[in-house]
Scaffold this motif. Structure first.
Motif, PDB file in Angstrom:
ATOM      1  N   GLY A 118       0.814  -1.205   0.000  1.00 18.62           N
ATOM      2  CA  GLY A 118       0.000   0.000   0.000  1.00 18.62           C
ATOM      3  C   GLY A 118       0.851   1.260   0.000  1.00 18.62           C
ATOM      4  O   GLY A 118       0.424   2.306   0.495  1.00 18.62           O
ATOM      5  N   ASN A 120       1.608   3.302  -2.358  1.00 17.48           N
ATOM      6  CA  ASN A 120       0.973   4.425  -3.044  1.00 17.48           C
ATOM      7  C   ASN A 120      -0.063   5.112  -2.162  1.00 17.48           C
ATOM      8  O   ASN A 120      -0.243   6.334  -2.229  1.00 17.48           O
ATOM      9  N   ASN A 121      -0.753   4.337  -1.333  1.00 21.33           N
ATOM     10  CA  ASN A 121      -1.704   4.936  -0.398  1.00 21.33           C
ATOM     11  C   ASN A 121      -0.988   5.811   0.630  1.00 21.33           C
ATOM     12  O   ASN A 121      -1.423   6.933   0.931  1.00 21.33           O
ATOM     13  N   LEU A 126      -3.142   8.277   2.643  1.00 17.63           N
ATOM     14  CA  LEU A 126      -4.286   7.401   2.898  1.00 17.63           C
ATOM     15  C   LEU A 126      -3.839   6.264   3.815  1.00 17.63           C
ATOM     16  O   LEU A 126      -2.993   5.451   3.435  1.00 17.63           O
ATOM     17  N   TYR A 129      -2.787   0.365   4.564  1.00 16.07           N
ATOM     18  CA  TYR A 129      -1.575  -0.361   4.224  1.00 16.07           C
ATOM     19  C   TYR A 129      -1.361  -1.461   5.247  1.00 16.07           C
ATOM     20  O   TYR A 129      -1.878  -1.391   6.381  1.00 16.07           O
ATOM     21  N   TRP A 217      -5.349  -0.796  -3.817  1.00 13.30           N
ATOM     22  CA  TRP A 217      -3.899  -0.618  -3.970  1.00 13.30           C
ATOM     23  C   TRP A 217      -3.128  -1.316  -2.858  1.00 13.30           C
ATOM     24  O   TRP A 217      -1.975  -0.987  -2.579  1.00 13.30           O
TER      25      TRP A 217
END
Length: 306
Positions: A118, A120-121, A126, A129, A217
């Motif tokens: 995760g 990219n989160n 965000l 993850y 993601w």
């Protein structure tokens, strides 16, 4: 998810991952214990640094990223595994393959480490993850651990001996699908091109026939949701190998079923091409419906054609 009391009849003790050690006996118990401890330690590190400034760089040509947090968590987990099982091979998300000291013997055991599923989160702030660790023997997963640093929850599984979470043993509940359609999730591998016809066809059908289609993601986070019964199904197209075994083992040991897109057997291993890593997962009673959905795009396309 139905809560199953632990062997002492106390559910409170099950909130402590170490208290579940009594549920696991026999082969790979020590490996599961180490993986849980390492994942939780890495999770504490990630949680403590989530809002800090840290370096970020792109990885590959498909928009993926790697952060300093990935690297720090990976070094921690790899170090714990190397200390505990120095003969084993390790396949880590960032470092790649790290051979053990098996003195020339072909290692049957390979650890898989996704230190920050995760990334990219995390980069966009965000908090979605997880940390994932698996052990495969002859390419078959035998230990799977997923830890969510945000909620400080851990899920783990041993092959043939069940999956366990914060409330004890996990058994995905049998229930009918909503008349509004199933709640599904989707993942695809980094190597899938933007104009891949199979991916577009699958997603178009799933979005049209589902109540919601999630793309988080963070595949391991999705697998844990499936194992808990939070979602009805999970469809993967040419999925990444590093996080597949841990998630698939967790789901299978919680009572979910996983099939290839054509309905045949699915093997959640690491070796082989990514075209062998497309799957449909869900409750056994729902699999015929889910397989019918993915079958609507045509078998030749679903097998990876473009």
């Amino acid at each position: 998810m139905r809560l199953i009391p632990d062997s002492t009849g106390s559910r409170a003790a099950a909130h402590d991952p170490d208290a579940l050690d009594g549920e696991f006996t026999g082969p790979f118990t020590a490996e599961r214990r180490l993986a849980v401890a390492a994942a939780r330690e890495a999770g504490a590190l990630l949680r403590s640094r989530f809002q800090d400034d840290y370096g970020v760089r792109t990885k590959g040509d498909h928009g993926d990223v790697v952060t300093e947090l990935d690297l720090m968590a990976e070094r921690l987990v790899v170090g714990r595994i190397r200390d505990g099982f120095p003969h084993d091979r390790i396949l880590a998300e960032e470092a790649g393959t790290l051979d053990g000291d098996a003195m020339g013997e072909a290692p049957r055991r390979t650890w898989l480490v996704d230190p920050l599923d995760g990334s990219n989160n995390v980069v966009i702030g965000l908090p979605a993850y997880v940390v994932g660790i698996a052990l495969c023997v002859d390419d078959a997963p035998v230990v799977g651990v997923v830890h969510d640093p945000v909620t400080d929850r851990t899920w783990s599984a041993l092959t043939g001996r069940g999956a366990y979470g914060p409330h004890g043993r996990m058994r995905c509940p049998a229930r009918p699908l909503s008349p509004a359609g199933p709640l599904l999730a989707w993942t695809q591998g980094h190597g899938v091109a933007r104009d891949d016809r199979a991916a577009h066809g699958l997603k178009e059908v799933l979005e049209a026939r589902s109540r919601r289609l999630l793309q988080l993601w963070a595949p391991l986070l999705t697998w844990s949701m499936l194992a808990r019964g939070d979602i009805d199904g999970f469809v993967g197209y040419r999925a990444e190998a590093i996080d597949l075994p841990a998630g698939a083992l967790l789901a299978a040991e919680a009572g979910l079923e996983i099939r290839a897109l054509d309905g045949g057997p699915f093997r959640p291993g690491v070796t082989g091409p990514d075209t062998d890593r497309s799957f449909v997962a869900g409750r056994p009673g729902d699999l015929p419906y889910l397989l019918d959905l993915v079958g609507r795009i045509g078998a030749s396309t679903a097998d990876g054609g473009r």
